[in-house]
Scaffold this active site. Structure first.
Site, PDB file in Angstrom:
ATOM      1  N   GLU A  37     -10.071  90.840  23.426  1.00 35.83           N
ATOM      2  CA  GLU A  37      -9.651  92.217  23.172  1.00 35.83           C
ATOM      3  C   GLU A  37     -10.411  93.160  24.082  1.00 35.83           C
ATOM      4  O   GLU A  37     -11.630  93.010  24.229  1.00 35.83           O
ATOM      5  CB  GLU A  37      -9.893  92.583  21.699  1.00 35.83           C
ATOM      6  N   HIS A  87      -5.623  96.083  17.199  1.00 37.02           N
ATOM      7  CA  HIS A  87      -6.713  95.922  16.229  1.00 37.02           C
ATOM      8  C   HIS A  87      -6.908  97.214  15.423  1.00 37.02           C
ATOM      9  O   HIS A  87      -7.966  97.859  15.500  1.00 37.02           O
ATOM     10  CB  HIS A  87      -8.021  95.517  16.927  1.00 37.02           C
ATOM     11  N   ARG A 135      -9.354  87.601  12.499  1.00 35.85           N
ATOM     12  CA  ARG A 135     -10.001  87.544  13.806  1.00 35.85           C
ATOM     13  C   ARG A 135      -9.130  86.694  14.722  1.00 35.85           C
ATOM     14  O   ARG A 135      -8.571  85.686  14.296  1.00 35.85           O
ATOM     15  CB  ARG A 135     -11.408  86.947  13.719  1.00 35.85           C
TER      16      ARG A 135
END
Length: 332
Positions: free
Chosen positions: A271, A290, A242
């Site tokens: 993000e 991601h 994360r």
């Protein structure tokens, strides 16, 4: 507890048609897949107010949103991480949270190694020169990268993914493996000769530091300025966990000052990555959007597990994966 098979379920984010059809066989499904701005959508709010179950990912289930769903019994997230969910608020209501561990382990481990190799060998940086038609001279020492084979890998968080990364690194690349976790892992010690050690020792000795811990109050900014100062100048940081586990501003400063050799990142504090991020344009960083679980096979497996978790839970069967298992069985 056995809720009527036509209980109301809200589906959002991306679910394959096969999973939606399976849900529709059991429940009255309000389908919001592929839609954005759900918190401002009156139809979504109305459906949530009637829902006994919810399935999706990417939406922050905070206390206010949970309160707007008075009939909610089960939330099934199509993710392994659950930092988007207020666990305390769910627990107060006896709402069960299910997730999708295990099925993405190997995909994320693959990506961890890919980022190690790509960062160390400067694949993106040098490859972009060729793609731009800028290969005009032989490669010289200014373009050299770093070896991966035989180096020391430090894994921060030796869970399922950490074990899979260690297996690849030790057996495939002859790497020495160090790891930092709350408890020693005898299997890792036995299978990979891995050594359990303090974080400071891991940082000081590792050529690659791979961050794999979940985000929590204890791990937020676990890697910051003091930790970068302990790393080798030749070391690389890899983060597929994360974004908030790493202090991004401290990392940018370390990369700019070449306090560390580079970083391979799949996750960020914000993000999508903002257009004004200090990470953009740095030579010694590899940035990905991601994609840790983003393979056809893994995303389908995650959706299938989340679907079966929800169907089982709302029909009185113990689901395969529960985050807050103290909320099982469901309250009437």
């Amino acid at each position: 507890m056995n809720i009527d098979k036509k209980a109301s379920v809200v589906a959002y984010a991306a679910l394959p048609d096969s999973c939606l059809k399976q849900l529709q066989q059991h429940f009255d499904v309000a389908d919001f897949t592929g839609q954005s701005g759900l918190r401002r959508n009156p139809a979504f709010a109305a459906a949530l107010a009637q829902a006994q179950g919810v399935i999706g990912s990417g939406l922050a289930f905070d206390r206010a949103l949970i309160a707007s769903a008075p009939q909610l019994k089960v939330v099934s997230t199509v993710t392994v991480g659950y930092d988007n969910y207020d666990i305390a608020a769910l627990g107060e209501r006896g709402i069960l949270l299910c997730n999708t561990p295990d099925v993405l382990t190997e995909s994320v481990a693959d990506l961890s190694l890919a980022l190690m190799l790509t960062s160390a060998r400067r694949v993106v940086e040098l490859g972009s020169r060729v793609a731009a038609g800028d290969w005009k001279r032989p490669v010289d020492s200014a373009d050299f990268g770093s070896d991966v084979y035989g180096k020391t890998l430090g894994i921060v968080g030796m869970g399922r993914i950490g074990m899979s990364v260690a297996r690849r690194a030790h057996l495939g690349f002859g790497m020495r493996v160090l790891y930092h976790s709350r408890h020693a892992k005898p299997d890792a010690d036995r299978e990979f000769g891995a050594q359990h050690c303090a974080l400071d020792d891991l940082l000081a000795q590792s050529d690659f530091v791979c961050v794999l811990v979940p985000l929590s109050a204890d791990t937020e900014h676990l890697i910051g300025a003091a930790q970068f100062a302990r790393m080798k100048r030749s070391a690389f940081l890899i983060n597929v966990a994360r974004g908030k586990v790493v202090d991004e501003q401290a990392m940018i400063a370390a990369l700019k000052a070449e306090q560390i050799a580079g970083a391979g990142l799949d996750v960020f504090e914000r993000e999508p990555l903002p257009a004004d991020s200090g990470l953009l344009g740095l030579r010694n960083v590899v940035l990905l959007p991601h994609i840790g679980s983003a393979t056809h096979q893994t995303r389908l497996a995650m959706a299938q597990l989340a679907t079966s978790n929800l169907i089982d839970a709302l029909n009185g069967r113990k689901p395969r994966a529960m985050v807050n298992s103290d909320c099982w069985p469901l309250r009437v």
